[in-house]
Design an enzyme around this catalytic site. Structure first.
Site, PDB file in Angstrom:
ATOM      1  N   LYS A  68     -39.903  23.409 -15.837  1.00  0.00           N
ATOM      2  CA  LYS A  68     -41.217  23.255 -15.637  1.00  0.00           C
ATOM      3  C   LYS A  68     -41.559  22.142 -14.837  1.00  0.00           C
ATOM      4  O   LYS A  68     -42.433  21.189 -15.010  1.00  0.00           O
ATOM      5  CB  LYS A  68     -41.924  23.121 -16.889  1.00  0.00           C
ATOM      6  CG  LYS A  68     -41.569  24.008 -17.956  1.00  0.00           C
ATOM      7  CD  LYS A  68     -41.739  25.501 -17.298  1.00  0.00           C
ATOM      8  CE  LYS A  68     -42.904  25.788 -16.841  1.00  0.00           C
ATOM      9  NZ  LYS A  68     -42.986  27.293 -16.162  1.00  0.00           N
ATOM     10  N   SER A  69     -40.819  22.106 -13.598  1.00  0.00           N
ATOM     11  CA  SER A  69     -40.946  20.929 -12.719  1.00  0.00           C
ATOM     12  C   SER A  69     -41.155  21.365 -11.267  1.00  0.00           C
ATOM     13  O   SER A  69     -41.144  20.798 -10.349  1.00  0.00           O
ATOM     14  CB  SER A  69     -39.590  19.957 -12.378  1.00  0.00           C
ATOM     15  OG  SER A  69     -39.565  19.137 -13.835  1.00  0.00           O
ATOM     16  N   HIS A 134     -30.691  24.673 -14.608  1.00  0.00           N
ATOM     17  CA  HIS A 134     -31.188  23.637 -15.323  1.00  0.00           C
ATOM     18  C   HIS A 134     -30.229  22.528 -15.976  1.00  0.00           C
ATOM     19  O   HIS A 134     -30.632  21.694 -16.528  1.00  0.00           O
ATOM     20  CB  HIS A 134     -32.184  24.333 -16.247  1.00  0.00           C
ATOM     21  CG  HIS A 134     -33.304  24.892 -15.935  1.00  0.00           C
ATOM     22  ND1 HIS A 134     -34.100  24.369 -14.901  1.00  0.00           N
ATOM     23  CD2 HIS A 134     -33.846  26.239 -16.361  1.00  0.00           C
ATOM     24  CE1 HIS A 134     -35.011  25.392 -14.684  1.00  0.00           C
ATOM     25  NE2 HIS A 134     -35.100  26.231 -15.538  1.00  0.00           N
ATOM     26  N   ARG A 288     -49.157  29.089 -13.374  1.00  0.00           N
ATOM     27  CA  ARG A 288     -50.344  28.594 -14.264  1.00  0.00           C
ATOM     28  C   ARG A 288     -51.440  28.142 -13.234  1.00  0.00           C
ATOM     29  O   ARG A 288     -52.378  28.696 -13.093  1.00  0.00           O
ATOM     30  CB  ARG A 288     -49.826  27.829 -15.420  1.00  0.00           C
ATOM     31  CG  ARG A 288     -51.008  27.541 -16.437  1.00  0.00           C
ATOM     32  CD  ARG A 288     -50.467  26.582 -17.628  1.00  0.00           C
ATOM     33  NE  ARG A 288     -49.917  25.248 -17.277  1.00  0.00           N
ATOM     34  CZ  ARG A 288     -50.657  24.317 -17.310  1.00  0.00           C
ATOM     35  NH1 ARG A 288     -52.051  24.453 -17.888  1.00  0.00           N
ATOM     36  NH2 ARG A 288     -50.474  23.285 -17.008  1.00  0.00           N
ATOM     37  N   LYS A 289     -51.139  26.628 -13.070  1.00  0.00           N
ATOM     38  CA  LYS A 289     -52.310  26.001 -12.313  1.00  0.00           C
ATOM     39  C   LYS A 289     -51.578  25.358 -11.105  1.00  0.00           C
ATOM     40  O   LYS A 289     -52.275  25.252 -10.054  1.00  0.00           O
ATOM     41  CB  LYS A 289     -52.990  24.966 -13.329  1.00  0.00           C
ATOM     42  CG  LYS A 289     -53.791  25.467 -14.395  1.00  0.00           C
ATOM     43  CD  LYS A 289     -54.688  24.442 -15.061  1.00  0.00           C
ATOM     44  CE  LYS A 289     -55.567  24.919 -16.116  1.00  0.00           C
ATOM     45  NZ  LYS A 289     -56.376  23.955 -16.574  1.00  0.00           N
TER      46      LYS A 289
END
Length: 326
Positions: A68-69, A134, A288-289
């Site tokens: 999530k980076s 990851h 998402r954003k």
């Protein structure tokens, strides 16, 4: 996990059962403390197999990241940069019909029961292969570290990373995600109990290697890509030994890649709006954003104070820091 154990004995199973474990996030029932990082229970066999069986090719390119980076964005950019000679026109580009995670696979997330199929799939990929992971640097397969392959690493400020990780895991199809509140997840995050965490040791492992061996690891921050994408795309291409020529620049090749891989473009594609990845989470949840500073809508003053102290303590003296927009 039983399939490989049946083929090779129950050594891995015994190791897993003896590891410290904590409650997991999202689709992972538990996290196991494996080789000093928290490995999701549903991926630990894949990590074992990745380390044992993956054979690196000298021209391989690895996209490494803390979850999530900005992983999806960097996968798309790296794939488009490396493969630009294969796809002269963006009109028929694979990124228009395939989610980046399908084009840039993560072996540790898939090398479980179908390990031999995965080895075959990876060996048949067009070279240079672009592969993702990851896993923290010290736990990568030895063949990666001993080869001339190159690694591009991306991380993000821990405030936004936490919010992205929590919102993403809460959308996974798992009963555990529904019961993990923001406050519970935050406490775990501050202790480093998160996918492939602790996040500070994950970042520092690649940060330190990028300083020691800059020809092996290129260290990027998500915020830097957002601030000056043109500069960073040039930097990635140069690091990979395929810089943009003057002709390519004058013909707008770099700009077309940046546009193709933009959040707005990718989010609007049907392939990224429908379907699911690993049958766990809908593709749309990977988009998402893509904003910097969205964390401010989730954090209380006490949370800001606590995470700020953790960042200061864990990254102190490393030279790695983040600009946090309050």
């Amino acid at each position: 996990m039983a399939s490989v154990g049946a083929q090779q004995g129950n050594g891995e199973e015994n190791v897993i059962m003896s590891l410290p474990k904590e409650r997991g996030w999202g689709a992972a029932p538990y996290f196991y403390l494996f080789q000093d990082f928290w490995c999701p229970s549903n991926y630990i066999q894949g990590v074992f197999n990745f380390q044992k069986f993956f054979q690196t090719k000298e021209d391989d390119v690895f996209v490494a990241s803390f979850p999530k980076s900005g992983t999806t964005w960097l996968k798309a950019l790296t794939f488009a940069i490396v493969k630009r000679q294969h796809f002269a026109s963006v009109e028929n580009h694979p990124l228009l019909t395939s989610i980046p995670h399908a084009l840039v696979p993560s072996p540790e997330l898939t090398m479980d029961a179908d390990i031999y199929d995965q080895i075959g799939h990876l060996s048949q990929m067009t070279e240079p292969r672009v592969v993702a992971t990851h896993i923290p640097y010290p736990s990568l397969p030895k063949s990666i570290m001993e080869s001339s392959s190159r690694i591009i690493y991306i991380c993000r400020n821990p405030f936004d990373t936490f919010v992205s990780a929590w919102t993403f895991s809460s959308k996974a199809n798992s009963a555990s995600s529904a019961s993990l509140t923001l406050e519970e997840a935050f406490e775990m995050f501050c202790k480093g109990i998160v996918y492939f965490g602790p996040w500070w040791s994950h970042m520092l492992s690649y940060w330190q290697e990028s300083k020691t061996n800059p020809n092996k690891v290129l260290f990027l921050k998500y915020e830097d890509l957002k601030e000056d994408i043109n500069f960073q795309v040039k930097r990635i291409a140069e690091f990979l030994g395929c810089p943009f020529s003057e002709e390519e620049e004058s013909n707008g090749v770099m700009e077309s890649i940046i546009k193709l891989c933009s959040f707005e473009k990718m989010k609007d594609l049907d392939v990224n709006k429908f379907g699911s990845h690993f049958k766990i989470i809908d593709n749309k949840h990977f988009f998402r954003k893509a904003e910097i500073g969205d964390w401010i809508n989730y954090f209380s003053p006490s949370m800001v104070e606590k995470l700020s102290k953790v960042i200061e303590q864990k990254l102190s003296g490393s030279g790695l820091s983040f600009k946090i927009q309050y």
